[in-house]
Design a protein around this motif. Structure first.
Motif, PDB file in Angstrom:
ATOM      1  N   VAL A   1       0.524  -1.502  -0.056  1.00  9.63           N
ATOM      2  CA  VAL A   1      -0.067   0.155   0.207  1.00  9.63           C
ATOM      3  C   VAL A   1       0.309   1.520   0.380  1.00  9.63           C
ATOM      4  O   VAL A   1       0.371   1.911   0.501  1.00  9.63           O
ATOM      5  CB  VAL A   1      -0.815   0.380   1.026  1.00  9.63           C
ATOM      6  CG1 VAL A   1      -2.265  -0.608   1.026  1.00  9.63           C
ATOM      7  CG2 VAL A   1      -0.087  -0.209   2.264  1.00  9.63           C
ATOM      8  N   HIS A   2       2.190   1.034  -0.455  1.00  6.92           N
ATOM      9  CA  HIS A   2       3.003   2.185   0.377  1.00  6.92           C
ATOM     10  C   HIS A   2       4.402   1.912  -0.793  1.00  6.92           C
ATOM     11  O   HIS A   2       4.885   1.538  -0.588  1.00  6.92           O
ATOM     12  CB  HIS A   2       3.328   2.620   1.304  1.00  6.92           C
ATOM     13  CG  HIS A   2       3.673   3.772   1.568  1.00  6.92           C
ATOM     14  ND1 HIS A   2       4.047   4.331   2.598  1.00  6.92           N
ATOM     15  CD2 HIS A   2       5.143   4.124   0.812  1.00  6.92           C
ATOM     16  CE1 HIS A   2       4.430   5.161   3.046  1.00  6.92           C
ATOM     17  NE2 HIS A   2       5.124   5.532   1.247  1.00  6.92           N
ATOM     18  N   ALA A   3       3.770   2.657  -2.280  1.00  5.70           N
ATOM     19  CA  ALA A   3       5.188   2.343  -2.892  1.00  5.70           C
ATOM     20  C   ALA A   3       4.936   3.714  -4.095  1.00  5.70           C
ATOM     21  O   ALA A   3       4.152   4.733  -4.183  1.00  5.70           O
ATOM     22  CB  ALA A   3       5.369   1.882  -4.424  1.00  5.70           C
TER      23      ALA A   3
ATOM     24  N   SER B   1       6.160  -1.375   1.675  1.00  2.00           N
ATOM     25  CA  SER B   1       6.957  -1.382   1.026  1.00  2.00           C
ATOM     26  C   SER B   1       8.512   0.044   1.695  1.00  2.00           C
ATOM     27  O   SER B   1       9.696   0.669   1.602  1.00  2.00           O
ATOM     28  CB  SER B   1       8.291  -1.383  -0.228  1.00  2.00           C
ATOM     29  OG  SER B   1       7.339  -0.710  -0.638  1.00  2.00           O
ATOM     30  N   ASP B   2       7.503   1.136   1.388  1.00  2.00           N
ATOM     31  CA  ASP B   2       8.026   3.089   1.508  1.00  2.00           C
ATOM     32  C   ASP B   2       9.229   2.636   0.123  1.00  2.00           C
ATOM     33  O   ASP B   2      10.007   2.917   0.427  1.00  2.00           O
ATOM     34  CB  ASP B   2       8.401   3.062   2.439  1.00  2.00           C
ATOM     35  CG  ASP B   2       8.545   5.238   1.923  1.00  2.00           C
ATOM     36  OD1 ASP B   2       7.934   5.614   1.284  1.00  2.00           O
ATOM     37  OD2 ASP B   2       8.712   5.615   3.572  1.00  2.00           O
ATOM     38  N   HIS B   3       8.793   1.512  -1.158  1.00  2.00           N
ATOM     39  CA  HIS B   3       9.881   2.006  -1.887  1.00  2.00           C
ATOM     40  C   HIS B   3       9.844   3.381  -2.325  1.00  2.00           C
ATOM     41  O   HIS B   3       8.939   3.858  -3.085  1.00  2.00           O
ATOM     42  CB  HIS B   3       9.543   1.362  -2.885  1.00  2.00           C
ATOM     43  CG  HIS B   3      10.119   0.523  -3.977  1.00  2.00           C
ATOM     44  ND1 HIS B   3      11.193   0.393  -4.661  1.00  2.00           N
ATOM     45  CD2 HIS B   3      10.122   1.363  -5.348  1.00  2.00           C
ATOM     46  CE1 HIS B   3      12.261   0.640  -5.284  1.00  2.00           C
ATOM     47  NE2 HIS B   3      11.096   0.937  -6.422  1.00  2.00           N
TER      48      HIS B   3
ATOM     49  N   ASP C   1       0.060   3.194  -5.637  1.00  2.00           N
ATOM     50  CA  ASP C   1       0.713   4.364  -5.518  1.00  2.00           C
ATOM     51  C   ASP C   1       0.734   5.598  -4.798  1.00  2.00           C
ATOM     52  O   ASP C   1      -0.604   6.119  -4.858  1.00  2.00           O
ATOM     53  CB  ASP C   1       0.827   4.912  -6.934  1.00  2.00           C
ATOM     54  CG  ASP C   1       2.025   5.793  -7.143  1.00  2.00           C
ATOM     55  OD1 ASP C   1       3.070   5.292  -7.527  1.00  2.00           O
ATOM     56  OD2 ASP C   1       1.446   6.456  -8.575  1.00  2.00           O
ATOM     57  N   MET C   2       1.994   6.524  -4.322  1.00  2.00           N
ATOM     58  CA  MET C   2       1.998   7.069  -3.510  1.00  2.00           C
ATOM     59  C   MET C   2       2.090   8.841  -5.057  1.00  2.00           C
ATOM     60  O   MET C   2       1.913   8.392  -5.577  1.00  2.00           O
ATOM     61  CB  MET C   2       3.008   7.122  -2.965  1.00  2.00           C
ATOM     62  CG  MET C   2       3.156   6.478  -1.667  1.00  2.00           C
ATOM     63  SD  MET C   2       2.374   7.239  -0.921  1.00  2.00           S
ATOM     64  CE  MET C   2       1.423   5.882   0.830  1.00  2.00           C
ATOM     65  N   PRO C   3       0.972   9.543  -4.422  1.00  2.00           N
ATOM     66  CA  PRO C   3       0.543  10.540  -4.904  1.00  2.00           C
ATOM     67  C   PRO C   3       1.870  11.997  -4.371  1.00  2.00           C
ATOM     68  O   PRO C   3       2.027  12.682  -5.573  1.00  2.00           O
ATOM     69  CB  PRO C   3      -0.231  11.768  -4.452  1.00  2.00           C
ATOM     70  CG  PRO C   3      -0.027  11.640  -2.482  1.00  2.00           C
ATOM     71  CD  PRO C   3       0.263   9.725  -2.745  1.00  2.00           C
TER      72      PRO C   3
HETATM   73 ZN   LIG Z   1       6.397   7.283   1.213  1.00  2.00          ZN
END
Ligand SMILES: [Zn+2]
Ligand SMILES: NC(=O)N[C@H]1NC(=O)NC1=O
Ligand SMILES: [Zn+2]
Length: 501
Positions: A100-102, A362-364, A132-134
């Motif tokens: 939920v965090h890429a 992930s916060d990829h 996908d993050m904004p």
């Molecule tokens: Zn992030």
């Protein structure tokens, strides 16, 4: 004529039997290139299938995009006669991971990552859904128009399914019709920063913006994700004068746990609006990438006890690394909040295992190698963000084994809980009626992440996982019934879909 008969006919016969062999064996890719498998009705058989009712030996039946039955071994024999069977032996069969965090950086910064390489890396890592993050793309996704640009950039370029978070920024927070248009256009929820984001067109919010955002989200029943760090008077750059910028400890000093704690303290003054009967009931607050396992976590626990609708994630890099092992100038490890000491890491694992931390992501957040400033190794000015997308499954497993992590927990953190956050009822479980989003992997297979390992992220050199030995090898990834990845090879066509709320 005789030459024709003697030479060409045998060749033609050989060719046609060759084609017939491949046709019958199903090794031919699907006609539309979406799958490495020709069949659209088949069984995935294994001794270890992770279902919501526990781990079973048996088979999963896939028809088209969906799972149509899940059978234990003893029941399977009778029914399955004649069907195509993929036999995976002892390998683990579980839901494809939901990240939920890429930050995929398309459109606008595809030199950093982009949809094609990012989603190919995801598929190779067993991830079937990304949100996908904004920010980090250009423009940031803060309006209906900019969401349309995202969707356009994604179409025909994604190898797994991709949903989108919209940005909550000062420019839209108090304009409810503008925010409603963004939500109606399909973002799965919103995301905001309580400190500078590092991206010019994504300014930070304060609690008044967040309170306003929650009241709009309540009408849609969607979440707000928050980067919870605030700047403190005591952490101004000037206080670091004279400290060595190549030392990781200088960077740690610039972002103490109090930055997270203070942000969360402020957040809780508005997350209470999400409680039953509160003014923003129906909205939900999700704290992204928690690093501080002490006071910040306790505050979140307290809010949960008080009925706030709140969850929290952490990331594999906080669970795999500790400050003590980060070398001078090795900015591959720079992220915000920072990777803290080994004692904090132990506490994060403990909180995750007992369920105080709800899920993983992930916060990829990759960039181009130049912005990591490997030349001078300046932790204060290098890009902050960890490149990890393809490796989160083996990283979680390799390190988690020491803490007794189970396959069911892997599914909870990477499937069930993220599916709920993103509102995806048909994902995150091996269950009848769910999408056939499935990863098949071997938890015992160890490997080095070296040059021989097939990596698909755009800039492998910036990932701190490179060179590490890991356990947990992905064999195959299925997306909506398509075999999209198998042992180093992707299906030809990009058949992921955009997920709009
Ligand atoms: Zn992030
Ligand atoms: N803009 C951006 O991706 N920032 C991310 N990087 C990081 O390390 N933490 C973040 O929030
Ligand atoms: Zn963040």
């Amino acid at each position: 004529m005789e030459v024709l008969q003697r030479k060409i006919l045998p060749l033609l016969t050989l060719l046609s039997s060759f084609l017939l062999y491949y046709y019958l064996n199903g090794s031919r890719t699907s006609h539309n290139g979406c799958s490495l498998l020709q069949h659209s009705h088949y069984w995935i058989k294994s001794k270890r299938i992770v279902t919501p009712e526990g781990i079973i030996a048996g088979a999963v039946e896939v028809k088209g995009q969906k799972i149509t039955s899940v059978l234990k071994e003893k029941d399977w024999h009778e029914i399955s006669k004649g069907g195509h069977v993929l036999e995976y032996g002892e390998a683990v069969v579980m839901p494809g991971l939901i990240d939920v965090h890429a930050h995929l950086d398309d459109p606008g910064r595809s030199d950093w990552e982009g949809f094609p390489s990012g989603t190919k890396a995801a598929a190779a890592g067993g991830i079937t859904t990304l949100v996908d993050m904004p920010l980090n793309s250009f423009p940031s996704t803060v309006s209906e128009e900019t969401l349309k640009l995202k969707i356009k950039a994604a179409e025909k370029n994604i190898y797994v399914d991709v949903g989108f978070w919209g940005g909550l920024v000062p420019g839209n927070a108090f304009n409810s019709s503008y925010l409603e248009a963004l939500l109606q256009a399909g973002v799965l929820g919103l995301k905001s920063f309580m400190c500078p984001s590092g991206i010019n067109d994504f300014p930070m919010t304060d609690v008044s913006h967040i309170k306003a955002g929650l009241s709009v989200l309540a009408k849609f029943g969607r979440p707000l994700l928050v980067h919870a760090e605030v700047q403190l008077d005591s952490t101004k750059e000037s206080d670091l004068d004279g400290d060595d910028p190549q030392s990781y400890y200088t960077y740690l000093k610039s972002r103490p746990p109090l930055m997270e704690e203070e942000a969360i303290r402020q957040l809780l003054t508005v997350s209470k609006d999400t409680s039953p009967g509160g003014p923003s009931e129906g909205a939900h607050l999700h704290v992204v990438h928690l690093s501080d396992a002490s006071s910040s976590l306790e505050l979140i626990e307290e809010a949960k006890r008080n009925g706030h609708s709140i969850t929290v994630e952490t990331c594999p890099h906080y669970l795999a690394f500790s400050a003590e092992e980060i070398s001078e100038g090795d900015t591959r490890f720079k992220c915000a909040p920072p990777i803290r000491d080994a004692a904090n890491k132990e506490k994060l694992w403990e909180a995750l295992v007992i369920g105080k931390i709800d899920m993983l992501s992930s916060d990829h957040s990759p960039t181009v190698p130049e912005l990591k400033l490997f030349g001078d190794g300046n932790f204060l000015s290098a890009w902050g963000g960890i490149s990890s997308l393809q490796f989160v499954l083996p990283v979680t497993w390799s390190h988690g084994r020491k803490y007794g992590v189970t396959l069911e927990q892997m599914v909870r953190w990477w499937g069930e809980k993220p599916a709920k956050l993103a509102g995806q009822q048909l994902k995150g479980a091996i269950a009848i009626g769910s999408y056939a989003d499935i990863v098949v992997w071997d938890p015992d297979k160890e490997f080095y992440l070296d040059d021989n390992y097939p990596t698909f992220i755009k800039h492998p050199s910036i990932s701190p996982y490179l060179g590490k030995r890991l356990a947990g090898k992905v064999f195959a990834t299925f997306l909506r019934g398509n075999l999209v990845y198998k042992e180093g090879k992707h299906a030809r066509a990009a058949c992921g879909v955009t997920i709009l709320a």
